[in-house]
Design a protein around this motif. Structure first.
Motif, PDB file in Angstrom:
ATOM      1  N   ALA A 396     -57.317 -36.517 -15.863  1.00  0.00           N
ATOM      2  CA  ALA A 396     -57.326 -37.604 -16.420  1.00  0.00           C
ATOM      3  C   ALA A 396     -56.383 -38.715 -14.714  1.00  0.00           C
ATOM      4  O   ALA A 396     -56.920 -39.133 -13.889  1.00  0.00           O
ATOM      5  CB  ALA A 396     -57.117 -38.592 -17.458  1.00  0.00           C
ATOM      6  N   VAL A 397     -56.057 -38.199 -14.555  1.00  0.00           N
ATOM      7  CA  VAL A 397     -55.115 -38.647 -13.571  1.00  0.00           C
ATOM      8  C   VAL A 397     -55.806 -38.342 -12.180  1.00  0.00           C
ATOM      9  O   VAL A 397     -56.411 -39.620 -11.040  1.00  0.00           O
ATOM     10  CB  VAL A 397     -53.587 -38.087 -13.650  1.00  0.00           C
ATOM     11  N   ILE A 398     -56.005 -37.504 -11.653  1.00  0.00           N
ATOM     12  CA  ILE A 398     -57.255 -37.310 -10.820  1.00  0.00           C
ATOM     13  C   ILE A 398     -58.933 -37.710 -10.327  1.00  0.00           C
ATOM     14  O   ILE A 398     -59.010 -38.515  -9.479  1.00  0.00           O
ATOM     15  CB  ILE A 398     -57.652 -35.583 -10.895  1.00  0.00           C
ATOM     16  N   GLU A 399     -59.416 -37.675 -11.890  1.00  0.00           N
ATOM     17  CA  GLU A 399     -60.583 -39.013 -12.088  1.00  0.00           C
ATOM     18  C   GLU A 399     -60.240 -40.230 -11.827  1.00  0.00           C
ATOM     19  O   GLU A 399     -60.665 -40.923 -10.491  1.00  0.00           O
ATOM     20  CB  GLU A 399     -61.229 -39.097 -13.030  1.00  0.00           C
ATOM     21  N   ALA A 400     -58.925 -40.794 -12.777  1.00  0.00           N
ATOM     22  CA  ALA A 400     -58.727 -42.293 -11.682  1.00  0.00           C
ATOM     23  C   ALA A 400     -57.928 -42.021 -10.529  1.00  0.00           C
ATOM     24  O   ALA A 400     -58.305 -44.064 -10.124  1.00  0.00           O
ATOM     25  CB  ALA A 400     -57.182 -42.555 -12.434  1.00  0.00           C
ATOM     26  N   LYS A 401     -57.751 -41.515  -9.679  1.00  0.00           N
ATOM     27  CA  LYS A 401     -57.575 -41.858  -8.480  1.00  0.00           C
ATOM     28  C   LYS A 401     -58.816 -42.048  -7.534  1.00  0.00           C
ATOM     29  O   LYS A 401     -59.314 -42.136  -6.653  1.00  0.00           O
ATOM     30  CB  LYS A 401     -57.063 -40.405  -7.570  1.00  0.00           C
ATOM     31  N   ALA A 402     -59.722 -41.568  -8.000  1.00  0.00           N
ATOM     32  CA  ALA A 402     -60.979 -40.814  -7.011  1.00  0.00           C
ATOM     33  C   ALA A 402     -61.780 -42.106  -7.574  1.00  0.00           C
ATOM     34  O   ALA A 402     -62.734 -42.393  -6.459  1.00  0.00           O
ATOM     35  CB  ALA A 402     -61.436 -39.237  -7.424  1.00  0.00           C
ATOM     36  N   CYS A 403     -61.611 -42.856  -8.522  1.00  0.00           N
ATOM     37  CA  CYS A 403     -62.470 -43.933  -9.241  1.00  0.00           C
ATOM     38  C   CYS A 403     -61.871 -45.230  -8.597  1.00  0.00           C
ATOM     39  O   CYS A 403     -62.682 -46.722  -9.146  1.00  0.00           O
ATOM     40  CB  CYS A 403     -63.695 -43.840 -10.199  1.00  0.00           C
ATOM     41  N   THR A 404     -60.432 -45.279  -8.252  1.00  0.00           N
ATOM     42  CA  THR A 404     -60.272 -46.595  -7.994  1.00  0.00           C
ATOM     43  C   THR A 404     -59.837 -46.898  -6.842  1.00  0.00           C
ATOM     44  O   THR A 404     -58.964 -46.049  -6.201  1.00  0.00           O
ATOM     45  CB  THR A 404     -58.583 -46.806  -8.514  1.00  0.00           C
ATOM     46  N   PRO A 405     -60.110 -48.001  -6.124  1.00  0.00           N
ATOM     47  CA  PRO A 405     -59.638 -48.501  -4.667  1.00  0.00           C
ATOM     48  C   PRO A 405     -58.389 -48.800  -4.928  1.00  0.00           C
ATOM     49  O   PRO A 405     -57.218 -49.347  -5.327  1.00  0.00           O
ATOM     50  CB  PRO A 405     -60.588 -49.912  -4.846  1.00  0.00           C
ATOM     51  N   LYS A 406     -57.741 -48.188  -3.406  1.00  0.00           N
ATOM     52  CA  LYS A 406     -56.464 -48.469  -3.329  1.00  0.00           C
ATOM     53  C   LYS A 406     -56.323 -49.654  -3.093  1.00  0.00           C
ATOM     54  O   LYS A 406     -57.049 -51.205  -2.999  1.00  0.00           O
ATOM     55  CB  LYS A 406     -56.370 -48.668  -1.126  1.00  0.00           C
ATOM     56  N   GLY A 407     -54.965 -49.707  -4.157  1.00  0.00           N
ATOM     57  CA  GLY A 407     -54.561 -51.266  -3.903  1.00  0.00           C
ATOM     58  C   GLY A 407     -54.455 -51.510  -5.391  1.00  0.00           C
ATOM     59  O   GLY A 407     -53.993 -52.570  -6.269  1.00  0.00           O
ATOM     60  N   GLY A 408     -55.270 -50.621  -6.212  1.00  0.00           N
ATOM     61  CA  GLY A 408     -55.839 -50.984  -7.764  1.00  0.00           C
ATOM     62  C   GLY A 408     -55.071 -50.914  -8.910  1.00  0.00           C
ATOM     63  O   GLY A 408     -53.504 -49.627  -7.830  1.00  0.00           O
ATOM     64  N   VAL A 409     -54.477 -50.727 -10.150  1.00  0.00           N
ATOM     65  CA  VAL A 409     -53.622 -49.971 -10.895  1.00  0.00           C
ATOM     66  C   VAL A 409     -54.515 -49.104 -11.492  1.00  0.00           C
ATOM     67  O   VAL A 409     -55.118 -49.418 -12.236  1.00  0.00           O
ATOM     68  CB  VAL A 409     -53.359 -51.128 -12.124  1.00  0.00           C
ATOM     69  N   ILE A 410     -53.832 -48.566 -11.832  1.00  0.00           N
ATOM     70  CA  ILE A 410     -53.893 -47.328 -13.070  1.00  0.00           C
ATOM     71  C   ILE A 410     -53.281 -46.997 -13.933  1.00  0.00           C
ATOM     72  O   ILE A 410     -51.878 -46.650 -14.329  1.00  0.00           O
ATOM     73  CB  ILE A 410     -53.965 -45.682 -12.037  1.00  0.00           C
ATOM     74  N   LEU A 411     -53.415 -47.567 -15.383  1.00  0.00           N
ATOM     75  CA  LEU A 411     -52.922 -47.908 -16.289  1.00  0.00           C
ATOM     76  C   LEU A 411     -53.195 -46.663 -17.413  1.00  0.00           C
ATOM     77  O   LEU A 411     -53.765 -46.253 -17.430  1.00  0.00           O
ATOM     78  CB  LEU A 411     -53.088 -49.173 -17.020  1.00  0.00           C
ATOM     79  N   LEU A 412     -51.443 -46.368 -18.252  1.00  0.00           N
ATOM     80  CA  LEU A 412     -52.196 -44.880 -19.036  1.00  0.00           C
ATOM     81  C   LEU A 412     -51.917 -46.020 -20.669  1.00  0.00           C
ATOM     82  O   LEU A 412     -50.802 -46.247 -20.697  1.00  0.00           O
ATOM     83  CB  LEU A 412     -51.121 -44.446 -19.163  1.00  0.00           C
ATOM     84  N   SER A 413     -52.590 -45.957 -20.525  1.00  0.00           N
ATOM     85  CA  SER A 413     -52.605 -47.028 -22.610  1.00  0.00           C
ATOM     86  C   SER A 413     -53.477 -46.239 -23.456  1.00  0.00           C
ATOM     87  O   SER A 413     -54.560 -46.890 -23.622  1.00  0.00           O
ATOM     88  CB  SER A 413     -52.951 -48.292 -21.970  1.00  0.00           C
ATOM     89  N   PRO A 414     -53.228 -45.104 -24.174  1.00  0.00           N
ATOM     90  CA  PRO A 414     -53.850 -43.775 -24.352  1.00  0.00           C
ATOM     91  C   PRO A 414     -54.363 -44.898 -25.536  1.00  0.00           C
ATOM     92  O   PRO A 414     -55.890 -44.427 -26.233  1.00  0.00           O
ATOM     93  CB  PRO A 414     -53.392 -42.363 -25.364  1.00  0.00           C
ATOM     94  N   GLY A 415     -53.967 -45.948 -26.603  1.00  0.00           N
ATOM     95  CA  GLY A 415     -54.663 -45.720 -27.470  1.00  0.00           C
ATOM     96  C   GLY A 415     -54.796 -44.892 -28.783  1.00  0.00           C
ATOM     97  O   GLY A 415     -55.339 -45.230 -29.916  1.00  0.00           O
TER      98      GLY A 415
END
Length: 452
Positions: A396-415
């Protein structure tokens, strides 16, 4: 039932987590010659034998016959009170109690504020203790927040701030004040149904001389309206949030942007803490400036910092879809990729899906045991953002880095809970921090636990 009442009886301790170990220590301190049996998982037998060489250790899941051997079983909170074997043994005469119930029996005169709620209970508990201490009151912070009450047996405090899970609310009392922060769907696997969960949560009201509840929760208002001494927070007449300030009535008391813990829900937690102090006769206005020095709890919208061009936020404590929505609300206006999913307890993700349909995140990465179910619900609803499904948090972290633009936020909030991949939410949060490039050892525990 007090600890002395257990002398000479057939006693079992069920569970070998921190609660179970605290029970064993307390019984050994008060009843050193008492024979004890420990019921634990097979994988725990070796460590249990090393912990107490005099205790009888039985591994595996006990059935009604095994439980029926004992006069009293002291069970850990995570063991459902609705297990068929437990109910059958109780019907045959075995008495079930807990470390929480034993502590309250030992301390009937203690001045206690008990806090529960689906979300916000830990932060509110820590805030109450922090603010009380700022007024010079010797305050204990314990309970479900991570320090079993029996670890503080025979210690003294002027005020006890005790967090109680839905598993513990029926074991507490009497309370000078009970606080219920919120009420959503949660822990259905333990309670068996939403209605039973709500009823168990609200057992706190029965033990509370005064009851403080969230005025913004219609279900809470309806279900607690018969309490003779009910107080409210979150309404304009009392402690509430409006126009960027925490207010008492029309009086602006503390700026919301002065809180280190982000989000409207944390400002409301601060309101509940200040209202609790007022309810027990303390000077909440004098305590309010101490909000500026409150350190947010780990794994609760914890801002880890910037790494690889992304801003990383650890909200691993999020175990319901509504908690994930609250986390996203706190980051409104930012470009956010959110990581959701984990152990599937059958919770309804419809409110999350509906919110994403109207105001989608930049991207949603679905993972874990219920990742496929969440992904399907999002796609079927036509949610207009990038949606990815992966097996685990590392992917999930790898995919999040691939689809988030620089300066964006990667949030772990699993629910969702962590038990599909991790021991608990803290281990999940530390793994997220490490995958993001941070030193997980810097994620400290909750400050102020114990008596200060």
């Amino acid at each position: 039932m007090r600890i002395a009442d257990l002398a000479g009886r057939r006693i079992a301790v069920w569970g070998f987590g921190r609660e179970g170990r605290a029970v064993i220590r307390a019984l050994r301190a008060r009843l050193p010659r008492q024979a004890l049996t420990l019921l634990c998982g097979d994988a725990e037998i070796e460590s249990a034998d090393a912990f107490d060489t005099t205790i009888e250790v039985i591994g595996g899941e006990p059935d009604a016959v095994a439980l029926g051997r004992f006069d009293v079983v002291v069970k850990s909170p995570g063991i459902s009170a609705y297990k068929p074997a437990l109910l059958a043994a109780a019907q045959q005469g075995t008495h079930f109690t807990s470390g929480t119930a034993l502590w309250f029996a030992e301390n009937p005169g203690a001045r206690v504020i008990g806090i529960t709620g689906t979300k916000g209970k830990s932060t509110t508990s820590a805030l109450i203790a922090h603010l009380s201490r700022s007024l010079g009151v010797r305050t204990a912070l314990a309970g479900n927040i991570g320090l079993p009450l029996l670890e503080l047996l025979d210690q003294q405090a002027d005020l006890w701030v005790v967090e109680l899970s839905s598993f513990q609310t029926g074991e507490a009392g009497p309370l000078e004040l009970g606080v219920i922060t919120s009420l959503y769907e949660e822990h259905l696997d333990w309670h068996g149904s939403r209605e039973r969960y709500v009823a168990d949560k609200l057992r706190l009201a029965d033990a509370s001389r005064q009851l403080l509840v969230n005025a913004l929760q219609p279900v809470l208002l309806e279900r607690t309206q018969q309490h003779p001494h009910r107080l409210l927070f979150g309404q304009p007449e009392g402690w509430h949030v409006a126009d960027g300030f925490i207010r008492r009535g029309t009086q602006a008391v503390f700026p919301v942007d002065g809180l280190a813990a982000p989000g409207l829900h944390n400002a409301l937690n601060a309101c509940s803490a200040l209202a609790a102090l007022s309810a027990v006769g303390m000077d909440a206005l004098a305590a309010a400036p101490a909000l500026a020095h409150f350190r947010p709890l780990p794994h609760r919208l914890q801002r880890l910092g910037e790494h690889d061009g992304f801003h990383w936020v650890n909200d691993s404590i999020s175990t319901t879809p509504l908690a994930t929505l609250a986390a996203l609300e706190s980051l409104h206006g930012r470009t956010v990729t959110v990581l959701v999913g984990g152990h599937d307890r059958g919770l309804d993700w419809t409110p999350f899906v509906d919110a994403m349909r109207s105001t989608p995140a930049h991207a949603i990465v679905c993972m874990g045991g219920n990742g496929a179910r969440i992904e399907m619900a999002l796609r079927n609803a036509g949610v207009d953002c990038t949606i990815v499904r992966v097996a685990d948090l590392a992917a999930a972290v790898i995919e999040a880095k691939a689809c988030t633009p620089k300066g964006g936020v990667i949030l772990l909030s699993p629910g969702a809970p962590s038990f599909d991949q991790f021991k608990d939410y803290a281990e999940r949060g530390r793994c997220f921090a490490e995958r993001a490039g941070f030193d997980a050892m810097t994620i400290l525990g909750i400050e102020g636990m114990g008596i200060v």
